[in-house]
Structure formats: C-alpha cells, structure tokens
Design an enzyme around this catalytic site. Structure first.
Site, short mmCIF file in Angstrom:
data_model
loop_
_atom_site.label_atom_id
_atom_site.label_comp_id
_atom_site.label_asym_id
_atom_site.label_seq_id
_atom_site.Cartn_x
_atom_site.Cartn_y
_atom_site.Cartn_z
N ALA A 1 2.32 26.99 7.83
CA ALA A 1 2.54 26.09 8.95
C ALA A 1 2.44 26.79 10.30
CB ALA A 1 3.92 25.44 8.81
N GLN B 1 13.51 -22.82 -11.48
CA GLN B 1 14.58 -21.90 -11.11
C GLN B 1 14.15 -20.43 -11.15
OE1 GLN B 1 18.09 -20.90 -13.70
NE2 GLN B 1 19.19 -22.17 -12.21
N GLU C 1 4.31 7.38 13.03
CA GLU C 1 3.37 6.74 12.11
C GLU C 1 4.11 6.03 10.98
OE1 GLU C 1 -0.14 8.02 8.89
OE2 GLU C 1 0.54 9.44 10.43
N SER D 1 -0.70 15.67 1.42
CA SER D 1 0.72 15.86 1.74
C SER D 1 1.00 17.31 2.14
CB SER D 1 1.57 15.48 0.52
OG SER D 1 1.44 14.11 0.22
N PRO E 1 -9.76 17.37 1.89
CA PRO E 1 -9.96 17.18 0.45
C PRO E 1 -8.91 17.89 -0.41
CG PRO E 1 -12.08 17.53 1.51
CD PRO E 1 -11.03 17.74 2.57
N THR F 1 -8.92 7.40 9.05
CA THR F 1 -9.05 6.03 9.55
C THR F 1 -9.74 6.05 10.91
OG1 THR F 1 -7.05 5.36 8.38
CG2 THR F 1 -7.79 3.94 10.16
N GLY G 1 0.15 8.35 4.80
CA GLY G 1 1.20 8.72 5.75
C GLY G 1 2.39 9.42 5.13
N GLY G 2 2.20 9.96 3.93
CA GLY G 2 3.30 10.60 3.20
C GLY G 2 3.66 9.76 1.99
N GLU H 1 6.92 9.94 -3.07
CA GLU H 1 7.54 11.14 -3.64
C GLU H 1 7.93 12.14 -2.55
OE1 GLU H 1 5.63 8.84 -6.55
OE2 GLU H 1 4.71 9.73 -4.75
#
Length: 379
Positions: free
Chosen positions: A178, A279, A242, A133, A129, A159, A363-364, A367
């Site tokens: 990280a 056209q 991905e 990103s 939540p 998913t 998936g990112g 931006e």
C-alpha cells in the site's frame, strides 16, 4: 432517525424526479439492449448541477450537504436502469470527489470543472485483472522520468471506461504494498493508451465497462493527486463515498421493486383471487418492507455520520453489506411473484434481478465488508 430533509431538499427531489422520469425511464430497456446510453446525458446532468452537488462552487459545484446527494441517489432508482445510475454516480460521486478534495488548481480547472459540467466523462481506474479487492498489490506502474511519469499496465472493470476523457488512476510509484501507490489524473488522449475490450456483463448492460491498456504513457508528474505514495489512503477514503452512495441507491431500488410488485399483485389474478390476496405473498412482502425500512434507517444514520465527517468506516461497511445482500432476496422474490413475466427483458424486475447481482461484488465484496466490520469490532 428522521432525515433532516428541508423544503430545499424536497424541491431538489422534485427536480431530479422530473428529469429521471422524462429523460431516463422511457429509455431504460432501449439503452440496455443497445449496451450504451447517449453521451449527451452527461451534458444534461451537468446543466442541472447533478454532478457537482457536494463539490466546490468555484469549479461548478453547488457545495450542498450530503443529504442532497442522498436525494439524487434515491431518485435515480426511478430510471429503472442500474447501469445508467452507476455511470452517473461514478461521474459525480466516485471519480471526482478526490480531485475536489486534494487536486491542484490546475487539476480542478482541467479535469474537475468540465466533469461537473458534463463536458468530460470521468472514470475511476483502480481494479486490475489480478487486483480487485486486493488493491494494495496493484501492478500498473508509473516510473518517474524527469518531469513526467511513464505508465505501463492494465485496468479492468472500469465503468465509463470505453469513452472516458480522463481517469483517476491508481499506479505504483514506489515499492510493494500500500505504501507505494499514488493516484494521478490521466487524460485518455495520451499516446499509448487504449481500450483493450468492452466487457459483456450479465447486468448493468447500458453502462460501458472496460479493460484498459497502458503502454509507455507519458503524463506530467504534476498530475499526481496529493503527495506521491499517499494514494492508498485516498483510495480507502474514496471507497467510503462510493459504498455509501451505492447503498443509498440500493435501498431506493428495493423500495421500487416492492412497490411495483405489490401494484402488479393487485391487478393480476390467479385461481379467482388477486395475487396480493394470497397470504404467502402478503407475508413475504411484509417481511421485505420491514427489512428495507431497517436498511433505510441504517443508511440514513450513516449518511448523518458521513455528513458530520465522522469517517464511519464500520457503518458504511454495514450499509454496503446489508443493502447488497438484502437486494438479492428482494429481487429474487419479486421476480418469482411475477412468474413468467418476471423472466422477460421488457419487464423491469427481470433487469433489476440481473443488475442487483453486482452489488455484492463491485466496490468491495460482501466478504470484504464482513472482514472490515470484524476488524473494527476488535475481532
């Protein structure tokens, strides 16, 4: 570039196309309206080897090159249902490759092999939540307790989330940032796990997307993928596959939208002329066909780099950015071309217009792709 498709690739393409046109396309509208597609479809894909294209044959894969994955992603677009395509690509190309690459023998036997066979449904449990990103700041924790991890937290935008048999789950096992993140395989029959909510999305309606909740969920510590606290590195690597397969599929979706629109324009008349004879539309479609051809060349070039294990971070980010943004314009113009028919559910372009909106977000975001491209260019 000219893609190195061989006779074997062409034979595989025919197999996938027959399957998609027989088993997927006739049910595209029905499954969107139902908000789900049958679980049996995973088993059928597994029997055809569609989940294990690029995986180790020891665990039910085929060990083929990435051009076979490219064929699969392209042919899925003929199913006219982006939700189904995404769910199947998650199973074979997003959630399971990391197990194939760094999982233990036990993890490959327990999770990878049945997923490739379509017997177990896999999901990728990354976003939260408060961390989409910004995955480096995820909050779901895995506290070590003897030989186990005790997991608490929540995940969002997952998913296959409502019916997954297991997750490749990102958790915090260390300090902030990280460097404190690990990946684990997580069976969903563990006590304390629950599906909090199935999300009611604008598009991809046949694909179940969920909020998941973890309360004192206990799993063996040996379920960690790779080494503890190395998870962020693996997350960044998994994102590359991905994003690339999503871009491949997006190009095929755009080609299909344009071909369908041009076909419609040859049949539909207004003011005594076929629509395609005006056209303004011929030139619009000429522009889009040119852009899609350029997108395909960029994508194929990147597939070749990926196949050679060159780690093409910048090129994959370009593929994701360019194909996702272009899809918005192609879908918009094709829908406009159909007029009122483009605004009803039974027409594929109406659902496609709705579905492609996810491409610039999932998936990112676009931006984030721009930021990655800028950083890799030394800006």
């Amino acid at each position: 570039m000219i893609p190195p498709f061989t006779e074997e690739h062409d034979t595989f393409r025919k197999t996938v196309r027959r399957f998609v046109e027989k088993e997927l396309a006739p049910h595209a509208l029905e499954w969107d309206q139902a908000g789900l597609f049958p679980r049996e479809l995973f088993r059928k894909c597994g029997e055809l080897g569609l989940f294990g294209i690029h995986h180790d044959p020891k665990y039910g894969g085929s060990g083929l090159d990435y051009w076979f994955v490219t064929v699969f992603a392209e042919e899925l677009a003929r199913g006219d249902n982006a939700g189904v395509s995404m769910a199947l690509m998650v199973q074979g190309q997003m959630a399971t490759p990391i197990i194939n690459d760094v999982g233990t023998e036990e993890q490959k036997r327990e999770f990878l092999a049945p997923a490739l066979a379509g017997e177990k449904i896999a999901a990728l449990g990354m976003s939260e939540p408060g961390a989409g990103s910004d995955l480096a700041n995820l909050r779901t924790t895995a506290r070590r307790d003897g030989d186990d991890y005790v997991i608490n937290g929540s995940k969002m935008w997952i998913t296959n989330g409502t019916r997954a048999d297991f997750l490749v789950l990102a958790v915090r096992t260390g300090g902030p940032g990280a460097a404190g993140i690990s990946l684990v395989t997580f069976p969903t029959d563990v006590k304390g796990f629950s599906v909090s909510k199935k999300l009611d999305k604008v598009g991809h309606r046949s694909s179940d997307t969920a909020i998941l909740f973890f309360e004192d969920c206990r799993i063996p510590a040996r379920y960690v993928l790779g080494r503890e606290n190395d998870g962020f590195f693996h997350i960044m690597n998994s994102f590359q596959g991905e994003r690339l397969v999503t871009g491949i599929n997006a190009v095929a979706m755009m080609q299909r939208m344009l071909e369908e629109a041009i076909r419609y324009g040859r049949e539909r008349e207004a003011f005594g002329k076929r629509l395609i004879e005006y056209q303004v539309w011929r030139h619009k479609f000429a522009e889009h066909l040119t852009s899609v051809a350029a997108a395909r060349q960029l994508t194929y070039h990147t597939v070749e780099l990926f196949q050679r294990k060159r780690r093409p971070l910048r090129e994959i980010s370009m593929v994701k950015l360019y194909t996702a943004d272009l899809a918005q314009r192609v879908a918009y113009d094709c829908q406009q071309f159909y007029g009122g028919m483009g605004y009803i559910e039974e027409t594929h372009i109406a659902r496609a217009w709705r579905d492609v909106r996810m491409l610039t977000i999932g998936g990112g975001t676009s931006e984030m792709m721009k930021e990655i491209i800028a950083q890799t260019a030394g800006m």
